[in-house]
Design a protein around this motif. Structure first.
Motif, short mmCIF file in Angstrom:
data_model
loop_
_atom_site.label_atom_id
_atom_site.label_comp_id
_atom_site.label_asym_id
_atom_site.label_seq_id
_atom_site.Cartn_x
_atom_site.Cartn_y
_atom_site.Cartn_z
N VAL A 168 43.96 6.15 22.31
CA VAL A 168 45.26 5.90 22.91
C VAL A 168 46.05 7.21 22.86
CG1 VAL A 168 45.32 3.45 22.32
CG2 VAL A 168 46.21 5.13 20.69
N PRO A 169 47.08 7.34 23.68
CA PRO A 169 47.84 8.59 23.70
C PRO A 169 48.48 8.96 22.38
CG PRO A 169 48.31 7.28 25.64
CD PRO A 169 47.52 6.40 24.71
N GLY A 170 48.49 10.25 22.09
CA GLY A 170 49.22 10.79 20.96
C GLY A 170 50.29 11.71 21.53
N VAL A 171 50.18 13.01 21.23
CA VAL A 171 51.06 13.97 21.89
C VAL A 171 50.69 14.05 23.38
CG1 VAL A 171 51.78 16.39 22.01
CG2 VAL A 171 51.48 15.29 19.78
N ALA A 172 49.42 13.88 23.67
CA ALA A 172 48.99 13.87 25.07
C ALA A 172 49.12 12.46 25.65
CB ALA A 172 47.54 14.34 25.19
N THR A 173 49.59 12.38 26.89
CA THR A 173 49.68 11.09 27.56
C THR A 173 48.39 10.76 28.30
OG1 THR A 173 50.66 12.14 29.50
CG2 THR A 173 52.17 11.25 27.84
N GLY A 174 47.54 11.74 28.50
CA GLY A 174 46.28 11.53 29.17
C GLY A 174 45.56 12.85 29.37
N THR A 210 47.58 16.55 29.35
CA THR A 210 49.00 16.56 29.71
C THR A 210 49.80 16.08 28.50
OG1 THR A 210 48.50 16.06 32.02
CG2 THR A 210 50.76 15.65 31.25
N LEU A 211 50.73 16.92 28.03
CA LEU A 211 51.51 16.60 26.83
C LEU A 211 52.84 15.95 27.21
CD1 LEU A 211 49.33 18.52 25.77
CD2 LEU A 211 51.07 19.61 24.33
N ARG A 212 53.26 14.99 26.39
CA ARG A 212 54.54 14.32 26.63
C ARG A 212 55.68 15.32 26.41
NH1 ARG A 212 54.59 9.64 24.89
NH2 ARG A 212 52.45 9.37 24.16
N ASP A 213 56.76 15.13 27.14
CA ASP A 213 57.87 16.10 27.06
C ASP A 213 58.90 15.74 26.00
OD1 ASP A 213 59.16 13.94 28.20
OD2 ASP A 213 59.53 14.90 30.14
N ASN A 214 58.69 14.60 25.29
CA ASN A 214 59.66 14.22 24.26
C ASN A 214 59.11 14.33 22.85
OD1 ASN A 214 57.87 12.11 24.70
ND2 ASN A 214 59.38 10.50 24.32
N ALA A 215 57.96 15.02 22.71
CA ALA A 215 57.39 15.24 21.37
C ALA A 215 58.15 16.38 20.69
CB ALA A 215 55.91 15.56 21.46
N LYS A 216 58.55 16.16 19.42
CA LYS A 216 59.32 17.17 18.69
C LYS A 216 58.76 17.37 17.29
CE LYS A 216 63.77 16.26 20.97
NZ LYS A 216 65.18 15.87 20.76
N ASN A 235 37.89 14.31 37.85
CA ASN A 235 37.86 12.87 37.51
C ASN A 235 38.98 12.59 36.53
OD1 ASN A 235 35.55 12.37 39.02
ND2 ASN A 235 34.21 13.03 37.35
N THR A 236 39.92 11.81 36.94
CA THR A 236 41.05 11.51 36.07
C THR A 236 40.70 10.38 35.11
OG1 THR A 236 42.60 12.20 37.76
CG2 THR A 236 43.48 10.86 35.98
N ILE A 237 40.91 10.60 33.82
CA ILE A 237 40.68 9.57 32.81
C ILE A 237 42.01 9.29 32.16
CG2 ILE A 237 39.36 8.98 30.75
CD1 ILE A 237 37.39 11.16 31.54
N LEU A 238 42.60 8.18 32.50
CA LEU A 238 43.94 7.87 32.01
C LEU A 238 43.86 7.00 30.77
CD1 LEU A 238 45.74 7.15 35.38
CD2 LEU A 238 45.79 9.25 34.05
N ARG A 239 44.70 7.32 29.82
CA ARG A 239 44.79 6.54 28.59
C ARG A 239 46.24 6.08 28.40
NH1 ARG A 239 39.47 5.60 27.15
NH2 ARG A 239 38.29 7.52 27.46
N ASN A 240 46.83 5.59 29.47
CA ASN A 240 48.27 5.32 29.41
C ASN A 240 48.63 3.85 29.23
OD1 ASN A 240 48.98 7.98 29.70
ND2 ASN A 240 48.92 7.90 31.93
N SER A 241 47.65 2.99 29.01
CA SER A 241 47.97 1.56 28.86
C SER A 241 48.45 1.29 27.45
CB SER A 241 46.75 0.71 29.17
OG SER A 241 45.65 1.09 28.39
N VAL A 242 49.49 1.98 27.06
CA VAL A 242 49.99 1.88 25.68
C VAL A 242 50.47 0.47 25.36
CG1 VAL A 242 51.61 2.86 24.03
CG2 VAL A 242 50.74 4.26 25.89
N ALA A 243 51.16 -0.14 26.29
CA ALA A 243 51.71 -1.47 25.99
C ALA A 243 50.61 -2.46 25.67
CB ALA A 243 52.54 -1.96 27.17
N GLY A 244 49.52 -2.41 26.43
CA GLY A 244 48.43 -3.34 26.19
C GLY A 244 47.68 -3.03 24.91
N LEU A 245 47.41 -1.76 24.70
CA LEU A 245 46.60 -1.37 23.55
C LEU A 245 47.35 -1.47 22.24
CD1 LEU A 245 44.75 1.72 25.05
CD2 LEU A 245 43.73 -0.47 24.44
N LEU A 246 48.65 -1.25 22.29
CA LEU A 246 49.43 -1.22 21.06
C LEU A 246 50.41 -2.37 20.97
CD1 LEU A 246 50.22 2.59 20.69
CD2 LEU A 246 48.37 1.28 19.68
#
Length: 542
Positions: free
Chosen positions: A83-89, A102-108, A2-13
């Motif tokens: 909402v997403p942090g280092v993880a996008t979902g 799933t971790l974002r690939d541009n976190a440093k 079951n995929t639970i996506l938390r990617n609506s960053v524009a709306g939430l933030l």
């Protein structure tokens, strides 16, 4: 899965999502408000924080700093939503005992190194490692991570922890039991990543300015113990272009009245309102004095360990002391900041929690006082044999006022002889944790928005069960609640047992009672956990 996506960053933030062009124009791109040239946020804290090490920090003010310096898998928005942090979902299986992030690939990291799933594996294993003795190791057990309990107890090796880096950007977590609210728990500082090579290089000195490497929106640039802590923008942060606040300064000011004076002089952007002064300040500064519900409780805990006072082993004594507390005097006359009286341990603001009907709450104070006298007499205490004990609290004018009021109520109504003592914060934590007390102040702010974050403190093996309350039925009910589709009735039953046995005296539930400069934008008053992030704030031009 079951995929639970938390990617609506524009709306939430949307309230904090900034564009470079808007910043260059000096206005907020969503609200259109003019932005101040100096984007520095200065606020007051009562005590020196315990640490800025994510796996060591154990206090609210320290966690506030850590949330700026480090970023975990998930964050919260202004209303407390994930909402997403280092993880996008993340995804989970049908039984909710395996979570894959799933971790974002541009976190440093602030030194430019990529943040990977291995950094989380290292941090989580570090948190449960008996060698570190993390004060929040129990939280990892509470998260039901596979083998966490056995590792903390020293019965299994650290590498058996149910967490694995599938690859650099995929983190898999296996749980020992289903936990539907597991993702919410990843906003807690204990679960944040840690830089392994920096820790190995500097050891206990790794968190000092100049040594520390972090992955959050800010880096630690200055720390003068018991005076100030400064964090500034981290140019390596993946969302640095959309951050407005440049610098955050936490000033340690032990006296809340001194803090108020400095706020009114323009030295602070935020400070707590001194006890009893909110009504006056609200009239004088209607746009700056604010009060809102918080997910925190204020209580006193009895030392029920083998070395605790013999008198407190009698539940009649404990209940008598709780009954004799006139909570309305404390909330309305002493604090006067909108704090609700507490007759349950869990705050009413907790999501999905309906407070049970507690007999004490429906009684008048006169009825409570009469019953208190009867119970204390049954326990063998009276004029010829007065109850005598010591109570401790951490240094604060507000805590002192509450403690004095309690001691006077107990003396006048029950003839009790109470000795008061205050302690500096770190000493207080140590003494309370070692059961070197008789009656001690306690307070807890939820680590996540669910009743178990409070009730688990009274589980017999909890790392923060400083009173060493032990009830097999409570332990059983809390264990059942973790896997129940409807834990509310179980939590209600635990509260009924607590009301009957009185291992703690709930006094009130917190409100956020602040003086907040009107030029501070986007303070998350609707987030009852008050997990705030400086990257979401901004300063409005005056």
């Amino acid at each position: 899965m079951n995929t639970i996506l938390r990617n609506s960053v524009a709306g939430l933030l949307c309230s904090t999502f900034i564009t470079g062009a808007a910043l260059a124009a000096g206005t907020h791109p969503v609200t259109g408000e003019p932005l101040a040239d100096d984007q520095t946020f200065v606020y007051r804290v009562l005590d020196e924080h315990s640490s800025v090490d994510p796996q060591v920090v154990e206090d609210v003010s320290g966690a506030e700093i850590v949330r700026d310096l480090f970023e975990g898998l998930m964050n919260q928005d202004e209303d407390g939503n994930l909402v997403p942090g280092v993880a996008t979902g993340y995804t989970t299986n049908e039984t909710k005992d395996v979570y894959t992030f799933t971790l974002r690939d541009n976190a440093k990291w602030s030194n430019g190194d990529p943040v990977t799933a291995h950094d989380f594996v290292f941090a989580w294993k570090r948190a449960v490692d008996p060698a570190l003795s993390s004060p929040y190791a129990w939280f990892m057990e509470l998260m039901s991570i596979e083998n966490a309990a056995e590792i903390i107890a020293g019965d299994k090796p650290v590498d058996d922890l149910g967490v694995k880096a599938i690859d650099d950007h995929t983190l898999e977590v296996k749980l020992s039991a289903p936990l539907p609210y597991f993702p919410q728990m990843t906003t807690h500082s204990t679960t944040f990543p840690a830089p392994q090579k920096v820790i190995e290089q500097f050891g206990d000195e790794w968190t000092k300015p100049g040594n520390i490497v972090s992955n959050g929106a800010y880096v630690l640039t200055e720390h003068l113990p018991n005076e100030r802590s400064v964090r500034e923008r981290n140019p390596m942060y993946w969302d640095n272009d959309n951050t407005i606040i440049d610098k955050v300064v936490a000033l340690v000011i032990n006296d809340e009245n001194v803090a108020l004076t400095r706020y009114l002089a323009g030295e602070l952007d935020r400070t707590e309102v001194p006890a009893g002064q909110f009504p006056r300040l609200k009239k004088e500064y209607p746009n700056e004095a604010i009060s809102f519900p918080r997910l925190c409780n204020y209580y006193y805990t009895f030392n029920l360990s083998d070395g605790g006072p013999e008198a407190f082993k009698d539940p009649n004594v404990r209940q008598a002391l709780s009954l004799a507390v006139d909570r309305k005097i404390i909330t309305e006359n002493i604090l006067a900041g909108g704090q609700p009286e507490a007759y349950t341990f869990v705050p009413e603001a907790t999501a999905g929690f309906t407070p049970p009907v507690v007999e004490m709450a429906s009684m008048t104070q006169a009825e409570r006082d009469e019953l208190a006298k009867e119970l204390l007499a049954e326990a063998g205490y009276g004029p010829d044999n007065p109850l005598s004990f010591a109570m401790v609290y951490n240094t604060s004018e507000a805590h002192k006022k509450v403690a004095v009021a309690l001691s006077q109520m107990w003396k006048q109504k029950l003839g009790a002889q109470v000795e008061l003592a205050n302690m500096e914060w770190k000493i207080f934590l140590e003494e309370r944790g070692n059961q070197n007390f008789e009656l001690a102040r306690g307070a807890w702010c939820g680590d996540y928005n669910e009743a178990s974050t409070f009730l688990d403190l009274l589980q017999s093996d909890s790392g923060y069960n400083d009173g060493k309350y032990n009830n097999a039925k409570v332990d059983e009910l809390l264990a059942q609640a973790k896997t129940s589709d409807d834990p509310a009735p179980l939590y209600t039953e635990v509260e009924r047992i607590i009301a009957q046995e009185t291992p703690v005296i709930p006094i009130y539930h917190y409100a956020g009672v602040y003086m907040m400069d009107s030029d501070v934008g986007n303070w998350p008053v609707n987030n009852v956990e008050q997990n705030w992030y400086s990257k979401n704030l901004y300063k409005i031009a005056e």
